[in-house]
Structure formats: C-alpha cells, structure tokens
Design an enzyme around this catalytic site. Structure first.
Site, PDB file in Angstrom:
ATOM      1  N   ASP A 160      33.914  39.562  42.093  1.00  0.00           N
ATOM      2  CA  ASP A 160      34.557  40.796  42.401  1.00  0.00           C
ATOM      3  C   ASP A 160      33.738  41.730  41.301  1.00  0.00           C
ATOM      4  OD1 ASP A 160      37.677  41.708  42.631  1.00  0.00           O
ATOM      5  OD2 ASP A 160      35.995  43.055  42.494  1.00  0.00           O
TER       6      ASP A 160
HETATM    7  C1  GLC Z   1      37.619  46.019  43.043  1.00  0.00           C
HETATM    8  C2  GLC Z   1      38.232  45.231  43.706  1.00  0.00           C
HETATM    9  C3  GLC Z   1      37.820  44.624  44.855  1.00  0.00           C
HETATM   10  C4  GLC Z   1      36.762  45.301  45.646  1.00  0.00           C
HETATM   11  C5  GLC Z   1      35.623  45.451  44.591  1.00  0.00           C
HETATM   12  C6  GLC Z   1      34.573  46.492  45.007  1.00  0.00           C
HETATM   13  O1  GLC Z   1      37.535  45.846  41.643  1.00  0.00           O
HETATM   14  O2  GLC Z   1      39.098  44.265  42.999  1.00  0.00           O
HETATM   15  O3  GLC Z   1      38.728  44.401  46.012  1.00  0.00           O
HETATM   16  O4  GLC Z   1      36.118  44.856  46.833  1.00  0.00           O
HETATM   17  O5  GLC Z   1      35.991  45.917  43.329  1.00  0.00           O
HETATM   18  O6  GLC Z   1      34.867  47.514  45.185  1.00  0.00           O
END
Ligand code: GLC
Length: 718
Positions: A262
């Site tokens: 993430d």
């Molecule tokens: C965010 C979220 C995740 C998302 C990622 C990319 O912090 O936790 O669900 O896919 O970043 O945007």
C-alpha cells in the site's frame, strides 16, 4: 515470452527500478519539477524513472499514451509500463459504494458493475485496479466500511469473486478487461476503536474463520494481485509479515501473482517501530514477500546494497520482476503497450445510457428500506412535493473513492424527482449544511414553511462523503445535530415525509427511526442517485436491499455483528430486566437493524420449511426447502437467507452463520419453493488446533428474511 532472457539482460538497478511504483506525476514531462519536485521528494533518480515498471493514478488515456510513449523511448529494455488506479465503485459512471452493493446480495449485478467500470477504465488507460477491497467489517466507526461489502465472510467471498470476474473477464488480453488487486491483506477492517490504520490484534483462528475467506475467494477466482494492509497483524505489519505473505499467501494458498504494497507502507514500518530505517524496511518488506513498493523509495535506495550484502537474494528479485512481466504479458501489453487507451473512446464509453442504466439498477437494488409506516410509495398525483435537506441538490452523493466520477455528472435527488414528476411542483429548500458541527439554523424556517405547504416531503439527510473513506473514522455515529433538528421540525410540520438517508456507514439513528414515517437508506448511491430515488419513492422500483452490515442501536455497542458467540451468560432478550448476564444497563443488546434486514412495499410469507433428512454423513447431502409467498399487492424481490448453527464445538461457534442466499422475484400472490443444499464441507471451521474440519454433533438450519427473523430446524452430522 522468455521472461528469464529479458531479466538476464536487465541490470540490477533496472530490476530494482522495475519494482518501484510512483505516481504518474513523476513521469509527466510537463512537470518541470521532475528533478526538483517529486523526484527530490523521494530522492529517486531519472534513471529509476526510466526503468520503472508500473505507475498509479494517471487518470486519463492521453496521459497514459504520452507516458508510455516516452517510457518506451527511454527504457533501455523497452518494457511497457503497467498503469494502475483505484477503480473502487466505478470509473466515471459511479455505482453505489461497495457497502451498498453488498446489500444487493446480487453477485451478477456486482459482476456487471465491475465489468462496466473495467471498460471505462480500460479506454482511459488503466490496466490494473486496486479493487476489490474485501476487508470484513464489524465497526462502523471505521471510515473504510464504505469500501467493504460487509460483515459476513460468505457474502464477502461471493461478491469478491464477482468483482474479480467482472474486472478480469475470461481473458486479460481482452480489450476491456483489467487486472484486479484484492486488498487489504489482511483484516484491515478490524482496527482497535475503529480508528483507521490502528492496531489489529486477533487469534489466528478468528483471522482464518472470518477475515481471510474474502481474500482467498478473490485469489481462487484468479485475482492477479494482492495488496497487504497498513496495519499490524499480531504485532507485525502486514507489509513485512512473512507468515501472512509467504506461509499463507504463497505456500498455503499457492498464489503466484504480484504483491504490491500500500501507499508508502514499506517506509511506514519505521513509524510502526518494526524497522530502524529505509534499509531495514526494504529488507523486511521484500524478504517477507512484498514485491512492488508503492510510493516510497526504500527499495530503490537499498535493495541493490542488500543483495550485495547477501541479505536479499537476487533470485528472489528476479522472481518478483518475472511476476510483473508475466502480468504485462497476460494483459497483452507486449503486443500493444497502449491496449485500448483512446481519448475519443474514453469520452464515448463513459456515462452511456447503458452504463447509467446499470448504475441506476445498482442504486435501486442496494437501497434498504429501513422503515415505512405507509408513507411510501408516494402518490404520483401530488400537486406539490418538497425536497428538503443538504443532500437534495448535490452530486456529492456519489460517495467517496469515486475515481473519475464527477459530482456534477450525477443526477441529484432534486433533478431526478423533477424529471420524474413533470406535472408536479417540486420545490426545494436546503434547510441546513451537511457538516457535522454545522450550527447555522438560518435555513430551517424556510424549510419548515415549505414542508407545511406541500403535499409530501422527501427529506435528504445523512453523512457527507468525506466523513467516511480512508482516514475518516468517527467516534460518534449520529446524523449531524443540525440535520436532526431539521428532521424534527420538518416531520412535525408535515407527517407525510419520507427520509432518504445518505451515508457511508451504518449510523446510530434511534431518534430518526422514532420520528420518521419512512427511511430509505440509499448509502452513497452514485451517478444515478436521483433517477433511482424517484423510482423507489414512487414504487416503480420496489426496495429489496438487505443490510450487509448491522445498524447499531448505539455507538457503544460497536463492534456489533450478527454471527457473534453466545457467551456463558447470554441475555435472553431485551424485554424487562435481566441481571448478571451479558447486557448494558442503558441500552438493549439488539441492534436497531440486523444483518439481512430490509423491507419491501410488499410482504413475504415463509412456510413449509423442511429438511430432506435430519441426519447428514460425510458424503451425503440434505436439501433444505422453504416456500416463499408474496402476500402483498405488488411484485417484489426477496433475498431468502439460509443460516447454520453448530450447537457444540471444540471451540465456541457463532449463534448463526450465513451459508446461502437466493434472491427471488415474486409477482403479487406468487409462491416459489427455494432450496439450499447442506453438505459436510459447509460445516467445516477452523478449530483450536488450526485445522479446517467439521465435527459430528447437533446443528440448527435456519431460513428467513433477516438474521433476526428465521425459522429453525435441527439435524445431526454423524
Ligand atoms: C491508499 C489505500 C489503498 C489504495 C492505495 C493507492 O492509501 O489504502 O486502498 O489502493 O493507497 O491509492
């Protein structure tokens, strides 16, 4: 495709860069700040950028084409990049938030929504979506419940499969298919106190019994990527959790796709206190099994050094690069690095009548009629309809995480009702603002006056879209006070009032439930909010949604969920006083609305529930059947729910578990027989020894219209 040959021609630096993921803004030539801005932010080099393998959030085909073109000119290995995006509940045509979709109990509808959003995303240059999010949720204080399909592992698993099938289709090379990425692995939905990114701590048994099935179902459906969660699982961040990412995901489940972190999650293991710095984070994340690093530079800064020191194996690095290359190949990126990205098509396929129809249908099927004293459906021959409240005339009801959806492209409740009632005066008063701490009462009198002078009122209140979603937890689950004051005064002025509740989470709405003649929970219904609302309020669409997440009586009950354990001192019921049992002195145990609950404009009668046998063996089956009759005056859909209870186990077992559901449509007076099959595998669970087994003994089979309204029969497993 000879991936090993390609990899053998890449330098170590290029392989490491291939696993670095930074946002599209780092690649846009127009961002003059390439060397002073974003690159400076992360201290990454133009060389890293030239050898990057993927990016995220490019958000349009023009950008994707330009970035891909430049990249293929500059990348020594000429390897196409992958473009990834959060397509959570639609790309440009927005359907209800996934928590609403969960209430549809309709896998085919979910698949259709995912397929539609994949088409819009693909022509916009997206190759991978960071969806489905299958985190099981029991705590409405957590803002990201809106992204989940709810509190039940069986329903979440069914809908996870549907999302993956809708996005990926049968062949990823297909023009309008995109790869799915299941997230957030694992149990991100169980943070202490409901506060986002907070600690998750549970037994392995609970993790396996409730939280892991959704991710596993997505992987069984062929999901191509997995995203570990920000949180710790039993004191180890998922991003660096070898047990989770290697023992379970790779060895036990046999997942051979890509694992992407993430956002900044590698580096955030330093804040967790699990890593001493970037180098430690790179070593722990990569050796645990996290391959692509999203938006932090630990890998590009240290993986080469760690390999030189023998702390990370280059073979493991090559395998990670190979998985990314294989995904590109499966998507057909080597034959055509641009796939169907096309600025003209991007506009043509978005928001078509067909897509709007799907979004409208999803909004209708996701809506849950919580209360109706007869006010609904409204009469079409109204002379004057008042539409009141802060969510009446705004497209922000499309919800959070709505990707490229635009508020102004949504059909508002006011617009939808005006279009639906050409011969009725549809008047509007906002009444008040939507903010939680809003205290400007200056609009209340005008709203009350309008309510008084109208035949009926549609009152649109609830929770603004940015009070849920990522980073947006709440400690209180009330409708904002000023909106409740508006509701009190409007309903007093005109009892012929129907409330449309807009929310990204279950709210504690006891007072609203007491004073409102009718409450239609539309969650955050997406682009076709107004069209769907009009059809639902006037009966052209009959509400059929069933809650996929419990509505608490009070925030103090949370976490609250239907498939709970009985305890040694269960409270018999909420009538009268009960002492020395599991109770509150100031609140009932029962929720306000239970999992599986939802009303219709018609009524359904269940009868003749029977089992083909009262004894099950390891290789036999029992057929459970029940008759369901539409005993009302209009056609309607009913989700018949089937639950099991294991009465005694080597560890305690929940008071009931959803094991099947069937959504049926019945004309007025029509009756159907619905059948469910009981077999031994259905009764298996994770026991105290972490074995997935059934145990002989007594069981209850239950069928009904809601988890708190079932008929029971017993049977034995021998
Ligand atoms: C965010 C979220 C995740 C998302 C990622 C990319 O912090 O936790 O669900 O896919 O970043 O945007």
């Amino acid at each position: 495709m000879d991936f090993k040959k390609i990899i053998s021609q890449m330098t170590l630096e290029e392989k490491v860069s291939h696993l670095m993921q930074v946002g599209a803004r780092f690649f846009k030539k127009d961002a003059g700040s390439l060397n002073t801005g974003p690159l400076e932010e992360l201290k990454i080099s133009p060389e890293n950028i030239k050898a990057a393998g993927t990016t995220l959030s490019c958000a349009n085909s023009e950008g994707m084409i330009a970035i891909q073109k430049t990249h293929l000119e500059e990348d020594r290995n000429k390897l196409p990049m992958l473009f990834m995006q959060d397509v959570i509940h639609g790309y440009r045509t927005i359907f209800p938030i996934p928590l609403g979709l969960g209430c549809s109990f309709d896998s085919e509808l979910v698949r259709e929504c995912a397929k539609m959003s994949a088409k819009e995303a693909a022509v916009a240059g997206v190759n991978v979506t960071f969806s489905p999010m299958v985190d099981l949720v029991r705590d409405a204080r957590w803002g990201r419940v809106m992204e989940s399909t709810g509190e039940d592992p069986y329903l979440n698993s069914e809908l996870a499969r549907a999302f993956v099938q809708g996005y990926q289709g049968d062949d990823l090379k297909g023009d309008y298919n995109i790869a799915a990425c299941v997230k957030h692995f694992a149990a991100y939905g169980a943070p202490e106190a409901g506060r986002d990114y907070n600690t998750v701590d549970m037994t392995e048994r609970t993790l396996r019994e409730y939280y892991l099935p959704g991710y596993h179902a997505a992987i069984e459906a062929g999901c191509k990527m997995v995203m570990p969660a920000f949180n710790t699982i039993n004191s180890v961040p998922c991003t660096g959790n070898k047990w989770l990412l290697d023992d379970v995901l790779r060895k036990e489940w046999g997942f051979d796709g890509v694992v992407i972190s993430d956002y900044d999650a590698w580096f955030e293991m330093v804040a967790h206190g699990f890593c001493s710095g970037e180098k430690d984070a790179a070593e722990k994340a990569f050796n645990a099994g996290c391959e692509i690093e999203m938006m932090s530079p630990c890998g590009v800064h240290y993986l080469a050094e760690l390999i030189a020191e023998g702390k990370v194996s280059e073979e493991k690095l090559d395998l990670a690069v190979e998985r990314v290359l294989r995904l590109k190949d499966e998507l057909g990126m080597f034959e055509n690095p641009y796939k169907v990205a096309d600025p003209v098509n991007e506009e043509k396929v978005a928001l078509t009548a067909e897509h709007r129809a799907i979004a409208r249908k999803a909004a209708e099927e996701s809506s849950v009629l919580l209360k109706n004293n007869g006010v609904l459906p409204l009469k079409k021959d109204l002379k004057k309809l008042a539409v009141i409240g802060p969510f009446s005339d705004t497209g922000n009801v499309i919800g959070n995480w709505s990707c490229m959806g635009r508020d102004e492209e949504a059909t508002t409740f006011l617009a939808g009702l005006r279009a639906y009632l050409p011969n009725t005066e549809v008047a509007y008063a906002k009444g008040c603002g939507h903010a939680i701490f809003e205290n400007d009462e200056s609009g209340l009198d005008e709203a009350v006056e309008l309510a008084k002078n109208s035949d009926a009122v549609v009152l649109c209140i609830g929770e603004f879209k940015f009070y849920s979603g990522e980073g947006n937890s709440r400690a209180d689950l009330s409708v904002p006070a000023i909106q409740m004051e508006l509701a009190r005064r409007v309903i007093k002025a005109n009892p012929n009032t129907a409330v449309i509740l807009i929310t990204g989470r279950p709210l504690a709405i006891v007072e609203l439930n007491n004073i409102a003649p009718a409450i239609l929970n539309m969650w955050q219904p997406g682009t076709e909010a107004g069209t769907a609302a009009a059809r639902l309020l006037f009966g052209d669409a009959n509400p059929c949604g069933k809650l996929s997440m419990t509505f608490p009586y009070a925030v103090g009950q949370v976490p609250i969920y239907y498939n709970h354990y009985n305890t040694g001192r269960p409270k018999p019921n909420d009538e009268g006083e009960h002492y020395y049992c599991s109770r509150y002195v100031d609140c009932p145990n029962a929720p306000l609305y239970a999992f599986g609950y939802g009303l219709s404009y018609t009524t359904f009668e269940y009868s003749d529930f029977k089992l083909s046998s009262d004894t099950l063996t390891a290789d036999s089956k029992i057929t459970a059947s029940v008759k369901v009759k539409n005993t009302g005056a209009v056609a309607g859909k009913e989700t018949v729910q089937f639950y099991i209870r294991d009465l005694v186990g080597s560890c305690v077992r929940p008071v009931m578990e959803l094991k099947g559901f069937e959504k049926i449509e019945l004309a007025a007076g029509e009756e159907k027989t619905v059948e469910f099959t009981i077999d031994e595998p259905m009764l298996r669970f994770w026991n105290a020894e972490i074995e997935f087994k059934s145990e002989a003994g007594d069981f209850e089979a239950m069928v009904g219209t809601s988890s708190d309204k079932v008929t029971k029969l017993t049977f034995k497993l021998v």
